[in-house]
Design a protein around this motif. Structure first.
Motif, short mmCIF file in Angstrom:
data_model
loop_
_atom_site.label_atom_id
_atom_site.label_comp_id
_atom_site.label_asym_id
_atom_site.label_seq_id
_atom_site.Cartn_x
_atom_site.Cartn_y
_atom_site.Cartn_z
N ALA A 342 92.96 64.12 -14.25
CA ALA A 342 94.09 64.88 -14.54
C ALA A 342 95.24 64.36 -13.65
CB ALA A 342 93.69 66.08 -14.52
N LYS A 343 94.71 64.00 -12.30
CA LYS A 343 95.92 64.07 -10.90
C LYS A 343 96.38 62.49 -11.40
CE LYS A 343 98.08 64.92 -7.54
NZ LYS A 343 98.86 66.21 -7.38
N SER A 344 95.45 61.68 -11.75
CA SER A 344 96.02 59.99 -12.05
C SER A 344 97.04 60.33 -13.31
CB SER A 344 95.04 59.14 -12.07
OG SER A 344 94.03 59.22 -10.94
N ILE A 345 96.55 60.82 -14.43
CA ILE A 345 97.33 61.03 -15.59
C ILE A 345 98.68 61.55 -15.29
CG2 ILE A 345 97.46 62.00 -17.90
CD1 ILE A 345 95.63 59.63 -17.62
N GLU A 346 98.79 62.61 -14.55
CA GLU A 346 99.86 63.35 -14.19
C GLU A 346 100.86 62.36 -13.60
OE1 GLU A 346 101.67 67.08 -11.46
OE2 GLU A 346 99.67 66.44 -11.41
N LYS A 347 100.54 61.60 -12.35
CA LYS A 347 101.12 60.61 -11.71
C LYS A 347 101.57 59.44 -12.56
CE LYS A 347 100.87 57.26 -7.96
NZ LYS A 347 99.98 56.79 -6.67
N PHE A 348 100.99 59.03 -13.72
CA PHE A 348 101.33 58.11 -14.50
C PHE A 348 102.53 58.82 -15.50
CE2 PHE A 348 101.03 56.31 -18.77
CZ PHE A 348 101.22 55.05 -18.58
N VAL A 349 102.25 59.92 -15.99
CA VAL A 349 103.20 60.43 -16.94
C VAL A 349 104.68 60.69 -16.21
CG1 VAL A 349 104.00 62.60 -18.21
CG2 VAL A 349 101.60 61.55 -18.36
N LYS A 350 104.41 61.51 -15.01
CA LYS A 350 105.78 61.77 -14.26
C LYS A 350 106.48 60.35 -13.80
CE LYS A 350 104.74 66.31 -12.68
NZ LYS A 350 104.11 67.02 -11.50
N GLY A 351 105.72 59.02 -13.72
CA GLY A 351 106.36 57.90 -13.42
C GLY A 351 107.27 57.60 -14.42
N LYS A 352 106.84 57.90 -15.79
CA LYS A 352 107.57 57.44 -16.85
C LYS A 352 108.83 58.41 -17.01
CE LYS A 352 104.48 54.68 -19.33
NZ LYS A 352 105.20 53.44 -19.29
N GLY A 353 108.77 59.40 -16.18
CA GLY A 353 110.19 60.36 -15.99
C GLY A 353 109.87 61.63 -17.19
N VAL A 354 108.63 61.81 -17.58
CA VAL A 354 108.17 62.96 -18.55
C VAL A 354 107.58 63.89 -17.81
CG1 VAL A 354 106.91 63.29 -20.56
CG2 VAL A 354 108.17 61.12 -20.37
N PRO A 355 107.97 64.98 -18.19
CA PRO A 355 107.35 66.41 -17.53
C PRO A 355 105.97 66.42 -18.12
CG PRO A 355 109.55 66.89 -18.30
CD PRO A 355 109.23 65.62 -18.74
N TYR A 356 105.18 66.91 -17.21
CA TYR A 356 103.67 67.10 -17.45
C TYR A 356 103.04 68.59 -16.88
CZ TYR A 356 98.42 66.23 -16.09
OH TYR A 356 97.09 66.30 -16.01
#
Length: 382
Positions: A342-356
């Motif tokens: 989940a931590k890596s997914i959070e980083k990936f999603v927020k890196g695309k400018g999308v809230p998580y």
């Protein structure tokens, strides 16, 4: 106009499909049709279908039998594992009861050890799933598929021909195409139905045992949905959510309910039973059909894979194609692979400018109030 008002009988039919299929399963057994039960998206069902068997998913989605399971299993274990074992050991799951063989796979540690206990009272066959998606892993997984084919042939005294395997591959590809076309209606904004209705169809379709008829049914449903959508007043636009993480059927749908009762709509599911299950097809023209089957299944982006690049690729694609406003990751307690990832997914999603946001839950109803509070705050923040 909400489609739930326009098409209630269709959505209710799919929502109740699992229960309705209990009687169908009994009828199939009376006709001596082999039944193969499985617990995972990695299960290569085409091999079983090629010998004329019916395949059925066995993962349990209710906390009803967890107290029974905890007589044998630790309390701090994944609720899906405990519920699945509880329904099996208490004979409360008709699908498990009627399964001639239960096929397991070496995904998470909890399930692997559960299969050992199940083997004491059920015919269980475990496939050794590699935990990477390398060329070496592909060779190993193809060998496992061929071993599974041999096991079925010996157990049921049949010959599984390549011709029948290719027919099963084509049939399941048609099913995947139809389901993919269906959930792609959610690319429309506003969406033509809510996420609970969409999931009812995706999940319920797994319990339609006449796979040849499923594409026609799904295609007809899609046409009806889009006809209603084009002719009637549209639903108001809502914040568009991508749900990722653990399987969300049954009790975990409380997360979807909390989102959709508080101003959002789940337009895409990146989890078992959602896009992950139908996104990839098997290459029907492949010279080696068994390698093609192995390649398709091994490429599924589950958190048991290390590295898990295909999950990130799919999430990134869904965020873009479905105009996602926010990503909600739902994990089950004690699901170590998804909770760690989940931590890596959070980083990936927020890196695309999308809230998580990440929510961890179980099969009980005790955290509904907390879920409503958190989902309301998340949606208001979008």
């Amino acid at each position: 106009m909400e489609l739930i008002k326009a098409l209630p009988e269709i959505f209710e039919d799919f929502a109740e499909q699992r229960k309705n299929s209990f009687l169908t399963m009994k009828e199939l057994k009376d006709k001596n049709v082999p039944v193969i039960g499985a617990y995972c998206t990695y299960f290569p069902q085409e091999i079983a279908m090629a010998m004329g068997a019916v395949t059925v998913g066995l993962c349990s989605t209710s906390d009803e039998t967890i107290p029974v399971a905890e007589r044998d299993l630790p309390r701090n274990l994944c609720p899906m594992v405990k519920a699945s074992y509880g329904f099996a050991v208490s004979d409360k799951c008709p699908f498990f009861y009627f399964s001639d063989v239960v096929v397991g796979e070496t995904t998470c540690d909890g399930k692997k050890k559960m299969y050992e206990l199940m083997g004491e009272f059920k015919n269980v066959y475990v496939m050794e799933l590699p935990n990477s998606q390398s060329e070496t892993a592909l060779k190993l997984w193809k060998e496992e598929i061929l071993k599974f084919k041999s096991y079925l042939e010996q157990t049921f005294k049949v010959v599984i021909t390549e011709e029948n395997v290719r027919k099963a591959v084509h049939m399941m590809n048609e099913n995947r195409i139809a389901l993919k076309n269906l959930y792609e209606v959610m690319k429309n904004d506003p969406a033509p139905m809510n996420g609970q209705e969409l999931f009812n169809v995706l999940y319920g379709s797994q319990f339609r045992f006449d796979k040849e008829k499923v594409p026609e049914e799904i295609n007809a449903l899609r046409e009806k949905i889009m006809k209603e959508y084009e002719e009637n007043e549209k639903m108001p636009k809502k914040k568009r959510i991508l749900l990722t993480g653990c399987p969300s059927s049954g009790a975990p749908m409380k997360v979807v309910k909390a989102l959709e009762e508080n101003g959002a709509i789940v337009v895409a599911y990146e989890n078992c039973g959602g896009t992950k299950s139908v996104d990839r097809l098997i290459d029907e023209s492949a010279e080696d059909i068994y390698e093609a089957i192995a390649e398709r299944y091994l490429q599924i982006g589950c958190s048991v894979m290390t590295p898990n690049k295909n999950r990130y690729e799919l999430i990134g694609r869904l965020i873009e194609e479905y105009q996602i406003d926010g990503v909600v990751e739902m994990t089950l307690q004690a699901c170590h692979t998804y909770n760690v990832e989940a931590k890596s997914i959070e980083k990936f999603v927020k890196g695309k400018g999308v809230p998580y946001i990440h929510v961890e839950t179980d099969y009980s109803q005790e955290d509904i109030g907390q879920l409503n509070t958190r989902m309301t705050a998340f949606v208001e923040m979008l």
